[in-house]
Scaffold this motif. Structure first.
Motif, PDB file in Angstrom:
ATOM      1  N   TRP A  32       0.841  -1.197   0.000  1.00 46.52           N
ATOM      2  CA  TRP A  32       0.000   0.000   0.000  1.00 46.52           C
ATOM      3  C   TRP A  32       0.875   1.244   0.000  1.00 46.52           C
ATOM      4  O   TRP A  32       1.648   1.474   0.914  1.00 46.52           O
ATOM      5  CB  TRP A  32      -0.921  -0.011   1.225  1.00 46.52           C
ATOM      6  CG  TRP A  32      -1.692  -1.281   1.306  1.00 46.52           C
ATOM      7  CD1 TRP A  32      -1.334  -2.425   1.961  1.00 46.52           C
ATOM      8  CD2 TRP A  32      -2.914  -1.577   0.646  1.00 46.52           C
ATOM      9  NE1 TRP A  32      -2.261  -3.402   1.750  1.00 46.52           N
ATOM     10  CE2 TRP A  32      -3.255  -2.913   0.955  1.00 46.52           C
ATOM     11  CE3 TRP A  32      -3.771  -0.841  -0.165  1.00 46.52           C
ATOM     12  CZ2 TRP A  32      -4.399  -3.530   0.474  1.00 46.52           C
ATOM     13  CZ3 TRP A  32      -4.922  -1.446  -0.645  1.00 46.52           C
ATOM     14  CH2 TRP A  32      -5.229  -2.769  -0.318  1.00 46.52           C
ATOM     15  N   SER A  71       1.653  -0.919   6.138  1.00 46.97           N
ATOM     16  CA  SER A  71       1.459  -1.002   4.684  1.00 46.97           C
ATOM     17  C   SER A  71       1.981  -2.296   4.079  1.00 46.97           C
ATOM     18  O   SER A  71       1.948  -2.468   2.864  1.00 46.97           O
ATOM     19  CB  SER A  71       2.165   0.186   4.010  1.00 46.97           C
ATOM     20  OG  SER A  71       3.560   0.137   4.242  1.00 46.97           O
ATOM     21  N   GLY A  92      -4.334  -2.432   4.224  1.00 49.41           N
ATOM     22  CA  GLY A  92      -3.442  -1.462   4.870  1.00 49.41           C
ATOM     23  C   GLY A  92      -4.169  -0.830   6.038  1.00 49.41           C
ATOM     24  O   GLY A  92      -5.399  -0.703   6.016  1.00 49.41           O
ATOM     25  N   ARG A 120      -1.173   2.735  -6.098  1.00 49.45           N
ATOM     26  CA  ARG A 120      -0.999   1.510  -5.342  1.00 49.45           C
ATOM     27  C   ARG A 120      -0.450   0.374  -6.190  1.00 49.45           C
ATOM     28  O   ARG A 120      -0.953   0.100  -7.254  1.00 49.45           O
ATOM     29  CB  ARG A 120      -2.326   1.091  -4.701  1.00 49.45           C
ATOM     30  CG  ARG A 120      -2.168  -0.028  -3.717  1.00 49.45           C
ATOM     31  CD  ARG A 120      -3.490  -0.368  -3.049  1.00 49.45           C
ATOM     32  NE  ARG A 120      -4.454  -0.888  -3.974  1.00 49.45           N
ATOM     33  CZ  ARG A 120      -5.651  -0.388  -4.151  1.00 49.45           C
ATOM     34  NH1 ARG A 120      -6.025   0.686  -3.504  1.00 49.45           N
ATOM     35  NH2 ARG A 120      -6.494  -0.906  -5.013  1.00 49.45           N
TER      36      ARG A 120
END
Length: 301
Positions: A44, A66, A72, A301
């Protein structure tokens, strides 16, 4: 492969140039240092930025997890009366949340219950050790399909989206607040406070505490102040521009939700947008600690 590497190098270079120039600007204006963090290596991506602002100490804390493959976790905790409660909440939430997930709870339920767990754990220590600090909590659990936000206090979660108008075919910019500002003047909050024997005056619980839901603040819990989180689920639209923003209330002293969105639409990068938001909050006259996390829901992402 070489064109991709060149493109990445150019983007990184531009970003570093921006940070360098921004640092010069902050220094010239006599502003306190802005700390920032970026990450695109894990599952993430995100950008964070924060500043002590015009306060003597930074009592905000942020949480970023993350590296989990399925979701996340991002959180902003705005402490007051010291950083005791915000430190505790930021360090305790994810282990407690993980335990709830391991027990088979769904993400939204685990988020709400974990905030309650953190409150109970902190209050147990607070009573034993006479801790009087408190903290907001604004926490998001993000998957590829949804963003689930749980919050107590007045730190905010916004979703910033660019949508195409089906009639005009124009791109319209929009920001939606997912969290609720828990202020004691709100009718629902006032009723609970007054039913518990408290009162609302000068914008505060018993004339003092400016938020009606919070982790800690043990001396106000007998007067209707709660740590029950509002939990909202947002279904990701997969727009070309779609960001989640978590921020402490200092960001919004002089900036609107739409002002925050304008930074997203201008920068296009979560890392740059986070720094720009803090910069503008400082320059617009915010006197509070400042913290922001920007999470791209699609794209980066």
């Amino acid at each position: 492969m070489k064109p991709l590497l060149c493109a990445l190098f150019m983007v990184s270079s531009l970003y570093l140039c921006y940070v360098f120039l921004f640092g010069e600007l902050a220094s010239q204006n006599g502003l306190k240092d802005i700390n920032f963090s970026v990450d695109g290596k894990n599952s993430w991506s995100y950008g964070t930025a924060g500043s002590t602002g015009h306060r003597s100490k930074q009592e905000d804390r942020v949480l970023v997890v993350s590296s989990h493959a399925d979701f996340g976790v991002f959180g902003v905790f705005d402490g007051h009366g010291s950083s005791g409660a915000s430190d505790f909440a930021a360090n305790t939430f994810y282990p407690v949340f993980s335990r709830r997930i391991a027990e088979g709870q769904r993400l939204g339920e685990a988020l709400q219950m974990a905030i309650e767990d953190v409150e109970n754990m902190f209050m147990e220590k607070a009573h034993k050790q006479a801790w009087y600090s408190g903290s907001t909590a604004c926490i998001a659990v993000v998957t590829p399909q949804v963003a689930i936000v749980g919050s107590v206090g007045d730190s905010r979660a916004l979703v910033c989206v660019a949508r195409k108008n089906s009639t005009t075919n124009l791109i319209e910019m929009d920001s939606t607040q997912l969290s609720k500002d828990h202020h004691p003047e709100l009718a629902e909050e006032r009723r609970r406070i007054e039913a518990a024997g408290g009162f609302v005056e000068f914008g505060g619980v018993n004339g003092e505490l400016a938020v009606s839901r919070v982790i800690g603040d043990m001396e106000f819990k007998a007067f209707g102040v709660s740590a029950q989180a509002n939990v909202v689920e947002y279904r990701i639209e997969n727009s070309n521009e779609e960001f989640l923003v978590l921020a402490s209330d200092g960001i919004f002293q002089r900036m609107s939700n739409q002002d925050v969105w304008d930074h997203e639409s201008r920068s296009g990068l979560s890392q740059v947008a986070a720094v720009m938001i803090v910069e503008d909050a400082l320059e617009s006259g915010s006197s509070d600690n400042l913290s922001v996390i920007v999470v791209p829901l699609v794209g980066e992402r």
